[in-house]
Design a protein around this motif. Structure first.
Motif, PDB file in Angstrom:
ATOM      1  N   LEU A  71       0.862  -1.170   0.000  1.00 26.79           N
ATOM      2  CA  LEU A  71       0.000   0.000   0.000  1.00 26.79           C
ATOM      3  C   LEU A  71       0.903   1.226   0.000  1.00 26.79           C
ATOM      4  CD1 LEU A  71      -3.060   0.511   0.159  1.00 26.79           C
ATOM      5  CD2 LEU A  71      -2.746   0.983   2.566  1.00 26.79           C
ATOM      6  N   ALA A  72       0.912   1.958  -1.100  1.00 27.59           N
ATOM      7  CA  ALA A  72       1.839   3.074  -1.225  1.00 27.59           C
ATOM      8  C   ALA A  72       1.155   4.370  -0.829  1.00 27.59           C
ATOM      9  CB  ALA A  72       2.343   3.173  -2.659  1.00 27.59           C
ATOM     10  N   VAL A  73       1.937   5.284  -0.272  1.00 29.26           N
ATOM     11  CA  VAL A  73       1.427   6.612   0.060  1.00 29.26           C
ATOM     12  C   VAL A  73       1.897   7.570  -1.033  1.00 29.26           C
ATOM     13  CG1 VAL A  73       1.431   8.471   1.746  1.00 29.26           C
ATOM     14  CG2 VAL A  73       1.550   6.107   2.505  1.00 29.26           C
ATOM     15  N   TYR A  74       0.936   8.198  -1.700  1.00 27.64           N
ATOM     16  CA  TYR A  74       1.267   9.006  -2.867  1.00 27.64           C
ATOM     17  C   TYR A  74       1.185  10.492  -2.559  1.00 27.64           C
ATOM     18  CZ  TYR A  74       0.686   4.840  -5.793  1.00 27.64           C
ATOM     19  OH  TYR A  74       0.819   3.613  -6.366  1.00 27.64           O
TER      20      TYR A  74
ATOM     21  N   VAL B  22      -6.872  12.319   0.447  1.00 27.30           N
ATOM     22  CA  VAL B  22      -7.628  11.546  -0.527  1.00 27.30           C
ATOM     23  C   VAL B  22      -7.715  10.112  -0.018  1.00 27.30           C
ATOM     24  CG1 VAL B  22      -7.758  10.801  -2.916  1.00 27.30           C
ATOM     25  CG2 VAL B  22      -6.804  13.024  -2.368  1.00 27.30           C
ATOM     26  N   SER B  23      -8.929   9.599   0.013  1.00 23.00           N
ATOM     27  CA  SER B  23      -9.112   8.276   0.602  1.00 23.00           C
ATOM     28  C   SER B  23      -9.960   7.427  -0.336  1.00 23.00           C
ATOM     29  CB  SER B  23      -9.788   8.465   1.971  1.00 23.00           C
ATOM     30  OG  SER B  23     -10.009   7.234   2.593  1.00 23.00           O
ATOM     31  N   ARG B  24     -10.461   6.278   0.163  1.00 26.67           N
ATOM     32  CA  ARG B  24     -11.319   5.423  -0.636  1.00 26.67           C
ATOM     33  C   ARG B  24     -12.675   5.318   0.015  1.00 26.67           C
ATOM     34  NH1 ARG B  24      -9.352   1.469  -3.595  1.00 26.67           N
ATOM     35  NH2 ARG B  24     -11.531   1.259  -4.150  1.00 26.67           N
TER      36      ARG B  24
ATOM     37  N   LYS C  50      -7.392   3.802  -9.018  1.00 27.32           N
ATOM     38  CA  LYS C  50      -6.686   4.658  -9.957  1.00 27.32           C
ATOM     39  C   LYS C  50      -7.088   6.123  -9.762  1.00 27.32           C
ATOM     40  CE  LYS C  50      -7.670   6.201 -14.503  1.00 27.32           C
ATOM     41  NZ  LYS C  50      -7.621   5.971 -15.913  1.00 27.32           N
ATOM     42  N   ASP C  51      -8.354   6.335  -9.433  1.00 26.34           N
ATOM     43  CA  ASP C  51      -8.883   7.680  -9.165  1.00 26.34           C
ATOM     44  C   ASP C  51      -8.013   8.430  -8.182  1.00 26.34           C
ATOM     45  OD1 ASP C  51     -12.517   7.700  -9.177  1.00 26.34           O
ATOM     46  OD2 ASP C  51     -11.007   8.439 -10.573  1.00 26.34           O
ATOM     47  N   VAL C  52      -7.614   7.721  -7.114  1.00 27.73           N
ATOM     48  CA  VAL C  52      -6.831   8.350  -6.042  1.00 27.73           C
ATOM     49  C   VAL C  52      -5.533   8.901  -6.613  1.00 27.73           C
ATOM     50  CG1 VAL C  52      -5.553   7.879  -3.935  1.00 27.73           C
ATOM     51  CG2 VAL C  52      -7.811   6.907  -4.250  1.00 27.73           C
ATOM     52  N   VAL C  53      -4.828   8.063  -7.363  1.00 27.40           N
ATOM     53  CA  VAL C  53      -3.526   8.461  -7.887  1.00 27.40           C
ATOM     54  C   VAL C  53      -3.681   9.600  -8.893  1.00 27.40           C
ATOM     55  CG1 VAL C  53      -1.505   7.640  -9.124  1.00 27.40           C
ATOM     56  CG2 VAL C  53      -2.639   6.163  -7.499  1.00 27.40           C
ATOM     57  N   GLU C  54      -4.717   9.504  -9.724  1.00 25.83           N
ATOM     58  CA  GLU C  54      -4.976  10.563 -10.714  1.00 25.83           C
ATOM     59  C   GLU C  54      -5.167  11.899 -10.017  1.00 25.83           C
ATOM     60  OE1 GLU C  54      -5.086   9.132 -14.655  1.00 25.83           O
ATOM     61  OE2 GLU C  54      -6.088  11.008 -14.106  1.00 25.83           O
ATOM     62  N   LEU C  55      -6.023  11.889  -8.977  1.00 27.57           N
ATOM     63  CA  LEU C  55      -6.322  13.138  -8.293  1.00 27.57           C
ATOM     64  C   LEU C  55      -5.077  13.696  -7.612  1.00 27.57           C
ATOM     65  CD1 LEU C  55      -8.528  15.081  -7.725  1.00 27.57           C
ATOM     66  CD2 LEU C  55      -9.038  13.874  -5.631  1.00 27.57           C
ATOM     67  N   VAL C  56      -4.304  12.807  -6.976  1.00 31.34           N
ATOM     68  CA  VAL C  56      -3.099  13.280  -6.298  1.00 31.34           C
ATOM     69  C   VAL C  56      -2.135  13.892  -7.308  1.00 31.34           C
ATOM     70  CG1 VAL C  56      -1.059  12.513  -5.047  1.00 31.34           C
ATOM     71  CG2 VAL C  56      -3.310  11.714  -4.357  1.00 31.34           C
ATOM     72  N   SER C  57      -2.055  13.289  -8.490  1.00 25.73           N
ATOM     73  CA  SER C  57      -1.105  13.819  -9.474  1.00 25.73           C
ATOM     74  C   SER C  57      -1.494  15.220  -9.920  1.00 25.73           C
ATOM     75  CB  SER C  57      -1.036  12.889 -10.686  1.00 25.73           C
ATOM     76  OG  SER C  57      -2.218  12.997 -11.450  1.00 25.73           O
ATOM     77  N   LYS C  58      -2.813  15.528  -9.868  1.00 28.86           N
ATOM     78  CA  LYS C  58      -3.232  16.847 -10.340  1.00 28.86           C
ATOM     79  C   LYS C  58      -3.327  17.866  -9.212  1.00 28.86           C
ATOM     80  CE  LYS C  58      -6.085  15.125 -14.106  1.00 28.86           C
ATOM     81  NZ  LYS C  58      -7.288  14.327 -13.916  1.00 28.86           N
ATOM     82  N   THR C  59      -3.184  17.424  -7.972  1.00 27.23           N
ATOM     83  CA  THR C  59      -3.418  18.313  -6.831  1.00 27.23           C
ATOM     84  C   THR C  59      -2.173  18.400  -5.975  1.00 27.23           C
ATOM     85  OG1 THR C  59      -5.624  17.350  -6.840  1.00 27.23           O
ATOM     86  CG2 THR C  59      -5.071  18.791  -5.010  1.00 27.23           C
TER      87      THR C  59
ATOM     88  N   GLN D 227      -1.381  19.759  -3.232  1.00 29.43           N
ATOM     89  CA  GLN D 227      -1.451  19.653  -1.778  1.00 29.43           C
ATOM     90  C   GLN D 227      -1.979  18.315  -1.288  1.00 29.43           C
ATOM     91  OE1 GLN D 227      -3.322  23.866  -2.025  1.00 29.43           O
ATOM     92  NE2 GLN D 227      -3.494  23.135   0.052  1.00 29.43           N
ATOM     93  N   ALA D 228      -2.165  17.361  -2.199  1.00 33.67           N
ATOM     94  CA  ALA D 228      -2.885  16.159  -1.795  1.00 33.67           C
ATOM     95  C   ALA D 228      -1.960  15.068  -1.302  1.00 33.67           C
ATOM     96  CB  ALA D 228      -3.692  15.635  -2.975  1.00 33.67           C
ATOM     97  N   ILE D 229      -2.535  14.187  -0.475  1.00 38.60           N
ATOM     98  CA  ILE D 229      -1.876  12.949  -0.094  1.00 38.60           C
ATOM     99  C   ILE D 229      -2.904  11.836  -0.244  1.00 38.60           C
ATOM    100  CG2 ILE D 229      -2.469  13.244   2.356  1.00 38.60           C
ATOM    101  CD1 ILE D 229       0.151  11.860   3.046  1.00 38.60           C
ATOM    102  N   GLY D 230      -2.485  10.667  -0.724  1.00 39.21           N
ATOM    103  CA  GLY D 230      -3.439   9.595  -0.934  1.00 39.21           C
ATOM    104  C   GLY D 230      -2.772   8.246  -0.796  1.00 39.21           C
ATOM    105  N   TYR D 231      -3.602   7.175  -0.632  1.00 41.64           N
ATOM    106  CA  TYR D 231      -3.024   5.835  -0.548  1.00 41.64           C
ATOM    107  C   TYR D 231      -3.710   4.931  -1.559  1.00 41.64           C
ATOM    108  CZ  TYR D 231      -7.218   4.943   2.245  1.00 41.64           C
ATOM    109  OH  TYR D 231      -8.514   4.839   2.681  1.00 41.64           O
ATOM    110  N   SER D 232      -2.910   4.042  -2.146  1.00 41.88           N
ATOM    111  CA  SER D 232      -3.452   3.114  -3.129  1.00 41.88           C
ATOM    112  C   SER D 232      -2.435   2.013  -3.351  1.00 41.88           C
ATOM    113  CB  SER D 232      -3.747   3.861  -4.430  1.00 41.88           C
ATOM    114  OG  SER D 232      -4.443   3.031  -5.317  1.00 41.88           O
ATOM    115  N   GLY D 233      -2.819   0.990  -4.077  1.00 40.42           N
ATOM    116  CA  GLY D 233      -1.872  -0.090  -4.346  1.00 40.42           C
ATOM    117  C   GLY D 233      -0.684   0.415  -5.132  1.00 40.42           C
ATOM    118  N   MET D 234       0.489  -0.217  -4.928  1.00 44.44           N
ATOM    119  CA  MET D 234       1.672   0.311  -5.605  1.00 44.44           C
ATOM    120  C   MET D 234       1.608   0.042  -7.098  1.00 44.44           C
ATOM    121  SD  MET D 234       4.791  -2.206  -4.689  1.00 44.44           S
ATOM    122  CE  MET D 234       4.996  -3.772  -5.506  1.00 44.44           C
ATOM    123  N   GLY D 235       0.723  -0.831  -7.521  1.00 46.48           N
ATOM    124  CA  GLY D 235       0.600  -1.092  -8.948  1.00 46.48           C
ATOM    125  C   GLY D 235      -0.041   0.044  -9.721  1.00 46.48           C
ATOM    126  N   TYR D 236      -0.549   1.046  -9.013  1.00 50.63           N
ATOM    127  CA  TYR D 236      -1.241   2.127  -9.695  1.00 50.63           C
ATOM    128  C   TYR D 236      -0.384   3.365  -9.886  1.00 50.63           C
ATOM    129  CZ  TYR D 236      -5.456  -0.592  -9.253  1.00 50.63           C
ATOM    130  OH  TYR D 236      -6.392  -1.587  -9.374  1.00 50.63           O
TER     131      TYR D 236
END
Lengths: 309, 294, 297
Positions: free
Chosen positions: A126-129, A174-176, A208-217, A219-228
């Protein structure tokens, strides 16, 4: 007088045409529900974890080439849905990013008289992005709990000693959504079982939503599988507590348990799998299946093989 | 002698201002639509081709085309309209031709209006409770199509009713005068003359059925199912299926690393299908209206 | 006189029976929807349901391992805020467009505009959601300089564009329904078109316009996929249009698939469905009564 003949013709033609169309359609339907065009296909229903859904889909797609007589149908919905569907008997194989709870094992025994069989198929870190424009590189589990947990005290990046460009200081969490396996795992591993998430985080629908949003924001922090992971985000190095070594989520770190937030990925069946399902499970454990695990960004079972529990 | 006084001039300038304001409001809605559609087309351009429609999604839904979701949408739309149209047309016939002006008719009319306003997620819940669980259909093309049928029913009823009402009473009276029964009148005169309105309503609902995601998400659509390319009979009635709307949702939220143009491509295909079908309904409406004899 | 054959009469009676059945089918389906949705949620509703917590608490923790809480106040606030913003945009613009189409445009322009509005209505909601994510999100972020563009504003704009067609078409119907004698009387007094609209048509058609607005509200409250993707999906009561919120519909859509069938969480989601159905039922009923009020004149 010509009009009169046209009308009579039309008034008989239209209902006849409709009836003919309807008949043709009904015949077509009957034909396709019996499937004469293709040999009888065995269908394996495969539902469960959203984290694993891309992996399951990659397996299904590859397996269709290996054995064209079997069609594997994949949908997400979360580990909880997969387990419930398995117990109800509507699917053959459930994808789970967590284990069966004792109450669920009890339910399976009572309702179906069978024991759930667990098969380890890989690992996921579980990666922290964070966004690339965020200078932070590492974080501890305790800090994560203070950011995400109910009653947590960290709300600004400056509290972590991070100076954000443009002075934009507020941490955007950013969460799930609440029955995702990732959500449940984060809560158990980082917040601790007695604690809940703080309200007000953006609870997105897919990994994937989480990572997408973090990449565009920024100030964001999010967690998701490292495969994303995608190129526009950074995965933080994580340590259990301040003073421990900070570890990056990699294949080696996951297998050696050095990365503290990694979990096992399972396939579950009720009772021993038989027939087409068994062949599919065997294929998943084979080098071909495990290669897909690696390709999808997860950690395959090390070459020593795995012993199903 | 009839020169405009200052009072009249003020009135006319007020009117001019009002006209411009309302024009601006109308344009303010139309322009974003055109801009958005244009942007979607531009972003999707690299990936659009005939191949895109005819090949299956590959490589974890990241490459390839839209064959399996497209076929699934065709099935769902076809079956749901095949179910909804007869029921809807006959219900409208009842409301317009047979019903007396009593409380039952009022309740039926009310029910149609309310059915039209039910949120799509409540349709999904209903489909789950009634077709998937209670009727035992399980998650299948059958359950999803029936859910969509209930969803499209009210608009078919409403537009058929309008079409039937637009047939002049004189036509019916002429039939009754020669001794035709009510059903004979309807079958031979009223219905054939309402075909354009009925078709319009049905065609409009094609776009609604093709575009909805929530009702099929829980009743029969899956993220992935391997079928053969070019096979028109790939989905059985009790299988699950892929669908264009579901596919767009899944790609946007769950599949990482897709080429940028892919979700735009799906959106464009969905949009183009919907817009083409609507354009078809407008053409049908105009052509059949010009053939009218009254 | 020609007598009709026995079987012909029987067939016709059969067809009439079929027609009557189809006629009342609409009632059957509406009640069916309410019945089945109610049935799935009724277990929880009659045993552990706590209306005070449900309607009064913002704490939505359906899957908590420690303390399960089912408070939907924040979700109701989410739905209300997005709908309110959407109506604040859609009603003036929609009515303005209806007035323009009905009073100020020639027949060619009228047809074209009506076609365009119809096409606007045909765009599927998931495409709107996609537009919200990919087009509106970066736009809002850059124009308003906020950290995240998935918020009440995004959802409100998208919902407004989705509800406008219904407001325009019903509003236009309402304006057309004003008796010609009113218009003729006004024109005989020498009014301009604007004066006609402002002093005669709007007051006369206000019931129909109100109904149009109510139906737009019903559409906005019931929308699912577009708001799911546009609002940022955050459980909190918004304090500004730049806040992320979560609506009732989006909560059901995102959590239903993962709730084990017949569990408490599953039943609570169905109860939210009942709430939604009730809201839209009341809105539609009011709109229908209002419209009936003008028809009977």
């Amino acid at each position: 007088m010509n009009n009169h003949r046209n009308d009579a013709y039309r008034s008989r033609f239209v209902p006849l045409a409709c009836a003919a169309l309807g008949l043709a359609f009904a015949v077509g339907l009957l034909a396709c529900s019996r499937g004469p065009r293709q040999p009888e296909k065995t269908v394996i229903q495969n539902t469960g974890s959203d984290t694993m859904v891309n992996l399951a889909q990659a397996w299904a797609e590859e397996y269709a080439k290996v054995d064209p007589t079997v069609s594997v149908e994949v949908s997400g919905g979360g580990s909880g849905t997969g387990i419930a569907a398995l117990i109800e008997g509507t699917i053959e194989i459930a994808n789970c990013s967590r284990r069966f709870e004792p109450s669920e094992i009890e339910q399976a025994r009572k309702l179906r008289g069978k024991e759930p069989r667990e098969f380890l198929v890989g690992y996921d870190a579980l990666a922290v992005y964070v966004s690339m424009s965020n200078p932070i590189q590492e974080i501890t589990l305790d800090q994560l709990a203070q950011i995400y947990g109910e009653g947590g005290t960290i709300t600004k990046w400056s509290q972590l000693g991070v100076k954000m460009p443009d002075g934009a200081d507020e941490i955007i969490r950013v969460s799930r959504q609440s029955n995702s396996g990732s959500y449940a795992y984060f809560r158990e591993a980082i917040l601790g079982k007695g604690r809940d998430f703080n309200l007000g985080s953006r609870d997105l629908h897919g990994s994937k939503d989480v990572v997408e949003l973090v990449s565009k924001t920024p100030q964001a922090i999010g967690y998701s599988g490292m495969g994303y992971a995608i190129p526009d985000v950074r995965m933080l190095r994580v340590a259990k507590k301040a003073g421990d070594t900070y570890v990056s989520p990699t294949v080696e770190a996951t297998l050696s348990r050095a990365y503290p937030i990694a979990r096992e990925l399972f396939l579950y069946t009720l009772g021993e799998p038989t027939g087409a399902a068994k062949k599919y499970m065997d294929w998943v454990h084979s080098p071909a299946g495990q290669a897909i695990v690696a390709k999808s960004g997860y950690v395959p079972i090390p070459a020593g093989g795995s012993t199903p529990r | 002698m009839f020169q405009a006084t200052s009072f009249v001039r003020r009135k006319q300038s007020a009117e001019f201002v009002a006209k411009m304001v309302f024009l601006a409001m109308t344009v303010a809605m139309v322009v974003p639509l055109l801009l958005i559609v244009g942007y979607l087309f531009r972003e999707a351009w690299p990936i659009l081709s005939v191949d895109f429609l005819l090949t299956n999604p590959r490589n974890g839904l990241r490459a390839g085309g839209l064959w399996s979701p497209f076929l699934g949408t065709l099935y769902l739309v076809g079956i749901s309209l095949a179910v909804a149209t007869p029921i809807g047309v006959l219900a409208a016939v009842f409301l317009n031709e047979y019903a007396r002006d009593n409380w039952i008719t009022r309740v039926v009319n009310l029910a149609v209006v309310n059915l039209a306003g039910v949120p799509s997620i409540v349709h999904a819940l209903f489909g789950l409770g009634a077709f998937v669980l209670f009727a035992g259909l399980g998650k299948s093309v059958a359950a999803a199509s029936l859910t969509l049928a209930i969803m499209t029913l009210p608009v078919i009823i409403a537009s058929t009713k309008e079409a039937l009402a637009s047939v002049p009473l004189a036509f019916r009276e002429a039939c009754w005068n020669v001794g035709a029964s009510r059903w004979q009148t309807i079958r031979h005169v009223v219905l054939p003359n309402s075909v354009s309105g009925i078709l319009t309503g049905v065609i409009l609902q094609v776009s609604r059925a093709a575009g909805e995601t929530a009702p099929i998400m829980f009743t029969g659509a899956v993220m992935f199912k391997a079928i053969q390319e070019g096979d028109l009979f790939a989905y059985g009635l009790f299988d699950q299926c892929m669908a264009l709307s579901m596919h767009l949702f899944v790609i946007t939220t769950s599949v990482p690393d897709v080429p940028k143009a892919l979700p735009y491509g799906i959106a464009v295909v969905l949009l183009a299908t919907v817009l083409l079908v609507n354009a078809l309904s407008i053409v049908v409406r105009i052509r059949l209206r010009s053939r009218r004899k009254w | 006189m020609q007598h009709r054959r026995g079987w012909e009469v029987a067939v016709e009676k059969g067809i009439e029976a079929l027609i009557r059945t189809c006629g009342i089918s609409a009632i059957v389906f509406v009640f069916g929807i309410f019945f089945f949705v109610f049935r799935e949620g009724s277990g929880f509703l009659f045993s552990r349901f706590n209306p005070l917590e449900f309607f009064g608490s913002i704490e939505w923790y359906p899957t908590s391992q420690s303390r399960v809480r089912y408070g939907v106040l924040a979700l109701i606030a989410g739905t209300a805020s997005v709908t309110a913003l959407a109506m604040a945009i859609a009603v003036p613009f929609g009515v303005g467009a209806a007035i323009f189409i009905s009073e100020f445009s020639g027949p060619r322009a009228k047809e074209t505009l009506k076609v365009v509005i119809e096409l606007l209505a045909a765009i599927p909601s998931v495409v709107w959601g996609f537009i919200a994510l990919s087009v509106m999100n970066p736009l809002i972020m850059s124009v308003f300089n906020v950290p995240i563009g998935l918020n009440v504003l995004n959802g409100g704009i998208v919902l407004a564009l989705m509800s406008v067609p219904i407001i325009v078409s019903i509003g236009e119907d309402a304006l057309k329904a004003v008796p010609d004698s009113y218009r003729e009387a006004a024109l005989a007094l020498g009014v301009t078109r604007w004066q006609l609209v402002y002093r005669v048509l709007l007051p006369a058609a206000k019931n129909g316009l109100l109904a149009a607005a109510l139906l737009g509200v019903g559409r906005a409250v019931g929308e699912t996929m577009a708001v799911l993707m546009a609002t940022g999906h955050s459980v909190k009561i918004p304090t500004s249009v730049m806040d992320s919120v979560r609506t009732l519909t989006a909560t059901i859509a995102s959590e239903l698939g993962e709730a084990p069938v017949h569990s408490d969480h599953y039943q609570v989601l169905f109860i939210i469905g009942i709430l939604l159905f009730t809201i839209t039922f009341v809105v539609n009923l009011t709109a229908d009564l209002v419209v009936r009020g003008i028809r009977s004149r």
